[in-house]
Design an enzyme around this catalytic site. Structure first.
Site, PDB file in Angstrom:
ATOM      1  CE  LYS A 184     -12.031 -46.218 -17.420  1.00 55.48           C
ATOM      2  NZ  LYS A 184     -10.578 -46.162 -17.361  1.00 55.48           N
ATOM      3  NE  ARG A 227      -9.231 -49.255 -14.867  1.00 53.21           N
ATOM      4  CZ  ARG A 227      -8.158 -48.615 -14.418  1.00 53.21           C
ATOM      5  NH1 ARG A 227      -8.253 -47.385 -13.987  1.00 53.21           N
ATOM      6  NH2 ARG A 227      -6.975 -49.210 -14.401  1.00 53.21           N
ATOM      7  N   GLY A 244     -12.877 -39.102 -11.703  1.00 54.54           N
ATOM      8  CA  GLY A 244     -12.776 -39.333 -10.262  1.00 54.54           C
ATOM      9  C   GLY A 244     -14.100 -39.364  -9.522  1.00 54.54           C
ATOM     10  CG  MET A 291     -19.292 -42.787 -10.830  1.00 49.56           C
ATOM     11  SD  MET A 291     -20.223 -43.478 -12.169  1.00 49.56           S
ATOM     12  CE  MET A 291     -19.258 -43.035 -13.545  1.00 49.56           C
ATOM     13  NE  ARG A 334     -10.353 -39.431 -20.321  1.00 50.65           N
ATOM     14  CZ  ARG A 334     -10.522 -39.598 -19.033  1.00 50.65           C
ATOM     15  NH1 ARG A 334     -11.515 -40.296 -18.569  1.00 50.65           N
ATOM     16  NH2 ARG A 334      -9.690 -39.060 -18.179  1.00 50.65           N
ATOM     17  CG  HIS A 373      -9.523 -34.152  -8.165  1.00 51.46           C
ATOM     18  ND1 HIS A 373      -9.990 -33.072  -7.466  1.00 51.46           N
ATOM     19  CD2 HIS A 373     -10.617 -34.808  -8.631  1.00 51.46           C
ATOM     20  CE1 HIS A 373     -11.314 -33.083  -7.486  1.00 51.46           C
ATOM     21  NE2 HIS A 373     -11.721 -34.130  -8.176  1.00 51.46           N
ATOM     22  CD  GLU A 427     -40.645  -5.856 -22.406  1.00 53.99           C
ATOM     23  OE1 GLU A 427     -39.655  -6.311 -21.818  1.00 53.99           O
ATOM     24  OE2 GLU A 427     -40.797  -4.644 -22.632  1.00 53.99           O
ATOM     25  CB  SER A 473     -36.747  -6.760 -29.898  1.00 55.23           C
ATOM     26  OG  SER A 473     -35.669  -7.275 -29.160  1.00 55.23           O
ATOM     27  CB  CYS A 488     -33.037  -7.582 -26.755  1.00 56.39           C
ATOM     28  SG  CYS A 488     -34.639  -7.005 -26.184  1.00 56.39           S
ATOM     29  CE1 TYR A 500     -32.120  -8.191 -32.430  1.00 59.39           C
ATOM     30  CE2 TYR A 500     -33.216  -7.918 -34.538  1.00 59.39           C
ATOM     31  CZ  TYR A 500     -33.096  -7.594 -33.192  1.00 59.39           C
ATOM     32  OH  TYR A 500     -33.950  -6.700 -32.620  1.00 59.39           O
TER      33      TYR A 500
HETATM   34  C1  PEP Z   1     -36.488  -8.180 -21.303  1.00 64.38           C
HETATM   35  O1  PEP Z   1     -37.466  -8.012 -20.575  1.00 64.38           O
HETATM   36  O2  PEP Z   1     -36.156  -9.272 -21.752  1.00 64.38           O
HETATM   37  C2  PEP Z   1     -35.622  -7.046 -21.650  1.00 64.38           C
HETATM   38  C3  PEP Z   1     -34.616  -7.198 -22.490  1.00 64.38           C
HETATM   39  O3  PEP Z   1     -35.841  -5.874 -21.010  1.00 64.38           O
HETATM   40  P1  PEP Z   1     -35.356  -5.565 -19.529  1.00 64.38           P
HETATM   41  O4  PEP Z   1     -34.446  -6.660 -19.103  1.00 64.38           O
HETATM   42  O5  PEP Z   1     -34.677  -4.246 -19.585  1.00 64.38           O
HETATM   43  O6  PEP Z   1     -36.649  -5.530 -18.792  1.00 64.38           O
HETATM   44 MG    MG Z   2     -38.213  -5.995 -20.269  1.00 58.71          MG
END
Ligand code: PEP
Ligand code: MG
Length: 893
Positions: A26, A97, A106, A108, A353, A469, A758, A777, A844, A864
């Protein structure tokens, strides 16, 4: 001498817009507006560094600050030609303010009309010739100051006001006279005396310091702390305090106050948009007590309002306001959220703003501003917050659905939501904890309701406008909201909502449509939105910027098609076990599990093979031309076994065994710690025929789809590898089966074999695993579990309090713990690449769709990320932000 105070006004300022960290949003924008020559009431900002000092030094101020405040106040007096505390001649009143770096609507405290007392009010009355206005201002000040600074609840004053109105037989505040206000002021002062044992402060300087202290104090109030937590804002930022000359929108019919957006914050339409009230103070517009009027004729028409627009009744001032709108939008190159006041025919700008906006509006504004030449494509992409576009992917009411409309309010925050109605924020929280979906129904909401608003599917209010609000907060949260549905009646006592001649009680289900303001009975069917138009355009720009590819975690044809429509570039994780639960298959899975020997197991597996093959044929066909990573069976076998006696009997029958054998097998497979048990590749090593069947199904499907002329890019993924020889052994099997299928079908195909990383051990020996693995992965769900040593299924119980207590900043299962788990990911990347420079690297775990984690994945050079289908667009956008090095976005909540 350290500088703590910065002045602005009269076409100049000591700060600029870039000084947000120091002056708060502000304060920095007031300074910028003043420098641009826009009429801003003069004032000064006490910097956020004072707030930091205040909390580090037992709530005291830096020694030089007082002198600087007094000098700044003198400067304001000079510019405004009025004196603070004057009992004769022009009187300067100020507002005090808060103003943090990021807006916290709202959350503060604010004090207005400061400087009024028994003497100055007489002077003001003489100056203005409007006693009623002066005493009204004084009573507002007493109430606000007492509430914010002296900690006396406003309801005590409201009670006195209601009592007085009843006594004099008046219904509305506007009907009260100066004499009424005088009586009430005496009553208010008595109330203060009664509750505090001392009188209301009369010295304007004492008032000023009280208010400054209260604003700094409000940085640490409960709702501000909650808001910061919900919005990931750090506590150490602190707030600035803005002290600014008051201008009054309630000095008669040539005065007004309003809030406006340079474009529609709900839809993004390039239409000047806002609300105002004649003869009112700013708080009246947002408080939702009077229904505000539209600014422009176009807006009046689009809202179907019959109230006079500012364009109609104050045309020259409207034109001036439009001029400021254009100037500010051109200057900031972003949609502006502005506040203004007209005092006796003079227009003052009080605030500007970058406006908060819905995802839909963020998208439209970004794309249109780019097309208008105001910003470039990269900037347009930066303007859309990946976390926020989730809203665009949410359901809308199916246009073909039958609906019973109970009433209509303002379309305050888009999206459709259904749930059981509750009438308080506390109930919303309690019901939602019990697993229910709720719609929070309130006459109006206030900052105290933040917790309940956060858990509700949707919010419905019967009072207040688009800037109330409820509307502002819901838009920020991305929660559908219908506001100001005045034809609906709420009775808190009986917990009922009366609408369209029907009375609904607590727990009844309604549906709200925050895109058109409709309130409907029951659960109304919804559909997914079209992802074309502006969305498609922006995503095209996104794809031109990002370097990280985005895949999806999907196994069903529906999920795979959805993911492809959302622009995924392959499947990064197909969890084959999800394919085992189909009612037609589970029985064979169970037969396989209770088998006494390999031969029996193979009989059951042979029955499963055609199903698996068909699954893969479908996946490869949908994903033709794109890579598909198929993970072999991961969970422990006991997860597939039945628990009830009846189910055990069914399995026994199908497998030709007695129930006792089945039960004994179930008991034998039971594990105390299944997450760390007989699962993943450990199953593949001990029951090789299971993985063999899966590989055969995969490769036969590859051959089949390839023979139809499609490009198939299969990647076989082995889960939970901890030891190199696990991988090597299984890879031999995969290659053997691939060879057998090629020989049998005559098809030639390429495939890759890789592993999930993992387990910490796998990350550490990644160089060795990479000798055989063509890709890694990162399964960051298990990697987080095993790095922290906490169970992903049970940790919720203490991860929530851990975050509340600030022990950890985020849930590590949601946002990748870059400090710990991230180190393992980085190490594995480096070691894997050392052995195999072209190793393909992806993620993943759930983190693949979390914007902050995507930034990390980009930074460590993954190829990826793979995430659930609905998160694919979020990940694409986050990947583009990461490629541009864009940080978090402040204009969208
Ligand atoms: C993981 O462990 O991140 C994974 C993708 O496998 P899951 O969640 O199936 O164990
Ligand atoms: Mg897993």
């Amino acid at each position: 001498m350290a500088k703590w105070v910065y002045t602005f006004g009269d076409g100049r300022a000591e700060g600029r817009a870039k000084d947000k960290n120091l002056l708060g949003g502000k304060g920095a924008n007031l300074a910028e507006m003043a420098s641009l020559g826009i009429p801003v009431p003069a004032g000064f900002t006490i910097s956020t560094e004072v707030c930091t000092y205040y909390y580090q030094n037992k709530e005291t101020y830096p020694p030089e600050m007082k002198e600087q405040v007094l000098a700044a106040l003198a400067e304001v007096e000079k510019i405004m030609s009025a004196k603070f505390g004057a009992t004769e001649g022009p009187l300067l009143l100020v507002s005090v303010r808060s103003g943090a770096r990021a807006s916290m609507p709202g959350m503060m405290d604010t004090v207005l009309n400061l400087g009024l007392n028994d003497q100055t009010v007489l002077n003001l009355a003489r100056n203005t010739g409007d006693e009623r206005f002066c005493y009204d201002s004084y009573r507002r000040f007493i109430q606000m100051y007492s509430n914010v600074v002296l900690d006396i609840k406003s309801e005590h004053f409201e009670h006195l006001l209601e009592e007085h109105k009843e006594k004099v037989g008046k219904k509305f505040d506007v009907e009260l006279t100066a004499e009424d206000w005088k009586v009430l002021i005496a009553a208010y002062k008595n109330e203060v005396q009664k509750r505090l044992g001392k009188s209301f402060p009369q010295d304007p300087h004492e008032q000023l310091w009280g208010a400054v202290g209260a604003v700094f104090g409000s940085w640490m109030n409960k709702r501000a702390i909650t808001y910061r937590k919900l919005n990931n804002l750090p506590d150490h930022w602190g707030t600035a305090v803005n002290v600014q000359a008051m201008v009054f929108g309630n000095m008669g019919d040539d005065s007004a106050t309003g809030v406006c957006f340079s474009r529609n914050p709900s839809t993004g339409e390039n239409l000047f948009y806002g609300e105002y009230l004649v003869n009112a103070q700013g708080e009246d517009v947002v408080a939702g007590i009077r229904t505000p009027q539209p600014l422009s004729l176009a807006e009046k028409k689009s809202m179907g309002s019959d109230l006079p627009a500012m364009e109609e009744i104050l045309p020259p001032l409207y034109t001036e306001l439009v001029g400021f709108r254009n100037k500010l939008e051109d200057h900031y190159k972003d949609m502006q959220d502005m506040e203004f006041t007209i005092q006796k025919g003079k227009l003052w700008m009080l605030q500007t703003r970058n406006g908060k906006r819905t995802a839909q509006a963020a998208l439209r504004i970004a794309v249109e501003m780019c097309e208008e030449g105001l910003i470039d494509k990269k900037e347009a992409v930066k303007r859309v917050d990946p976390a926020q576009i989730d809203q665009l992917l949410h359901p809308m009411i199916d246009p073909k659905a039958k609906k019973e409309v109970l009433g209509k309010g303002l379309p305050a925050s888009p999206g459709a939501a259904s749930g059981q109605i509750v009438f308080s924020a506390d109930e919303a929280e309690a019901w939602s904890k019990a697993g229910k979906k709720v719609i929070l129904v309130r006459i109006e909401t206030s900052p105290e309701d933040i917790g309940g608003m956060h858990v509700a599917q949707g919010i419905l209010t019967t009072r207040g406008g688009m800037t109330s609000h409820a509307a502002v907060v819901a838009r920020g949260m991305g929660t559908p909201c219908v506001a100001g549905a005045g034809e609906l009646r709420i009775d808190y006592a009986t917990k009922t909502l009366t609408a369209g001649g029907k009375t609904l009680k607590e727990g009844d289900v309604i549906t709200i449509d925050g895109s058109n303001g409709q309130v409907m009975k029951g659960e109304v069917p919804k559909i997914q939105p079209e992802l074309t138009g502006n969305f498609g355009k922006l995503m095209e720009w996104v794809d031109g910027i990002r370097t990280l590819k985005v895949r999806a975690n999907a196994e069903t044809p529906l999920d795979a098609s959805t993911a492809r429509n959302f622009g995924c570039e392959g499947i990064g994780l197909c969890r084959t076990e999800h394919m085992f639960f189909d009612p037609k298959r589970i029985i064979h899975v169970r037969e396989m599990i209770v088998a006494s020997n390999e031969a029996e197991r193979r009989v059951a597996l042979d029955k499963l093979l055609p199903y698996q093959r068909e699954d893969f044929v479908q996946l490869f066909t949908i994903m033709a031309g794109l890579p598909v990573t198929i993970r072999l069976l991961d969970p422990p076998l006991h997860e597939f076994l039945p628990h009830t006696d009846a189910d055990m009997a069914e399995v026994a029958k199908a497998a030709g065994k007695d129930v006792a054998t089945v039960k004994a097998k179930a008991a034998q497979l039971h594990e105390s710690n299944p997450m760390l048990g007989h699962r993943g590749c450990r199953l593949g090593i001990t029951y090789p025929e299971i993985y063999e069947m899966q590989c055969r199904a995969i490769f036969e499907a590859v051959a089949e789809v390839k023979m139809k002329g499609e490009t198939v890019l299969p990647e076989v993924m082995l889960p939970l590898i901890a030891v190199k020889s696990e991988f090597d052994r299984l890879k031999v099997m995969v290659d053997r089966v691939a060879g057998e299928v090629m020989a049998k079908t005559g098809a030639k195909f390429d495939y890759m074999v890789g592993t999930m990383i993992e387990l910490p051990r796998a990350a550490l020996i990644a160089d060795k695993i990479a000798e055989g693995a063509q890709f890694f992965s990162f399964g960051t769900n298990d990697l987080t579990q095993t790095t922290y040593g906490l169970s992903r299924d049970d940790a919720g119980n203490f991860l929530v309090p851990y975050q509340e207590l600030g022990v950890i900043p985020n849930d590590p299962f949601v946002t990748l713990d870059t400090e710990g788990v991230g180190q393992l990911v980085q190490t594995a990347c480096e070691r894997g690449r050392k052995t195999r420079p072209d190793i393909k690297l992806g993620i993943c775990g759930e983190h693949g769709g979390d914007p902050a984690s995507v930034h990390f994945c980009h930074a460590v050079g993954l190829n990826y990320v793979s995430c659930s289908p609905y998160r694919v667009p979020i990940a694409r956008l986050a990947a583009a932000h990461a490629a541009m090095g864009a940080g978090t976005i402040s204009t969208t909540a």
